[in-house]
Design an enzyme around this catalytic site. Structure first.
Site, short mmCIF file in Angstrom:
data_model
loop_
_atom_site.label_atom_id
_atom_site.label_comp_id
_atom_site.label_asym_id
_atom_site.label_seq_id
_atom_site.Cartn_x
_atom_site.Cartn_y
_atom_site.Cartn_z
N ILE A 1 -5.75 -3.51 -8.10
CA ILE A 1 -5.85 -2.82 -6.81
C ILE A 1 -5.90 -1.31 -7.05
CG2 ILE A 1 -3.33 -2.74 -6.51
CD1 ILE A 1 -3.85 -3.08 -3.46
N GLY B 1 1.55 1.03 3.74
CA GLY B 1 1.75 -0.42 3.75
C GLY B 1 0.46 -1.20 3.61
N TYR C 1 4.59 -3.85 -7.56
CA TYR C 1 4.28 -5.21 -7.98
C TYR C 1 5.51 -6.12 -7.86
CZ TYR C 1 0.05 -3.05 -9.82
OH TYR C 1 -1.14 -2.36 -9.94
#
Length: 162
Positions: A82, A92, A129
């Site tokens: 990502i 978010g 993560y």
């Protein structure tokens, strides 16, 4: 929130690629990427082995790219990646996009495991993560050579237990 990449995303992709704060923890030098290179990536961004999605807001503005790479049907796993433009940081959006791609990976593609590697020193990413459910499986010592020195990578994964 997620959709296939489109040619209109190329300019916004270049925003993060040319932002040294965004790319400082990446092995690849993105600063020389041109719009033509970005367009070529977009054109080839969705195959059975590699699926790259645009993260977009409600107005369909590109905010980043989230990917499942090296998809292996035999072992039923894939690598997660990502990146977001700096303007998306702290909103978010990355967390929601991660939840969405994990749902896609486990329910649609019926994968068993999603894994990633991350620099040990990338504290911000490691916290993210962990919040998303990835667990540390091990450390790859002196695995990458960046800026004149070897760096350690964490190998993390999340397993579909359903």
């Amino acid at each position: 929130m997620l959709r296939k990449l489109k040619p209109k995303d190329a300019e916004a992709m270049l925003d993060w690629m040319h932002d040294s704060e965004v790319t400082k923890n990446y092995r690849r030098n993105f600063s020389t990427i041109t719009k033509d290179v970005a367009l070529n990536f977009i054109e080839n961004s969705f195959t059975p082995e590699n699926q790259h999605f645009a993260i977009v807001d409600d107005a369909d503005n590109y905010l980043g790219t989230i990917s499942l790479k090296n998809i292996c049907e035999l072992d039923r796993h894939a690598e997660y990646a990502i990146v977001t433009n700096r303007k998306a940081w702290g909103t978010g959006v990355a967390r929601k996009a991660t939840e969405e791609i994990l749902k896609y990976a486990f329910e649609t593609l019926r994968l068993h495991k999603i894994y990633l590697t991350v620099l040990v020193e990338n504290v911000r990413a490691n916290k993210f993560y962990k919040k998303c459910g990835f667990e540390l499986e091990g450390t790859l010592r002196d695995h990458v050579f960046i800026d004149g020195s070897y760096k350690n990578l964490y190998w993390c994964a999340i397993i579909n237990t359903k």
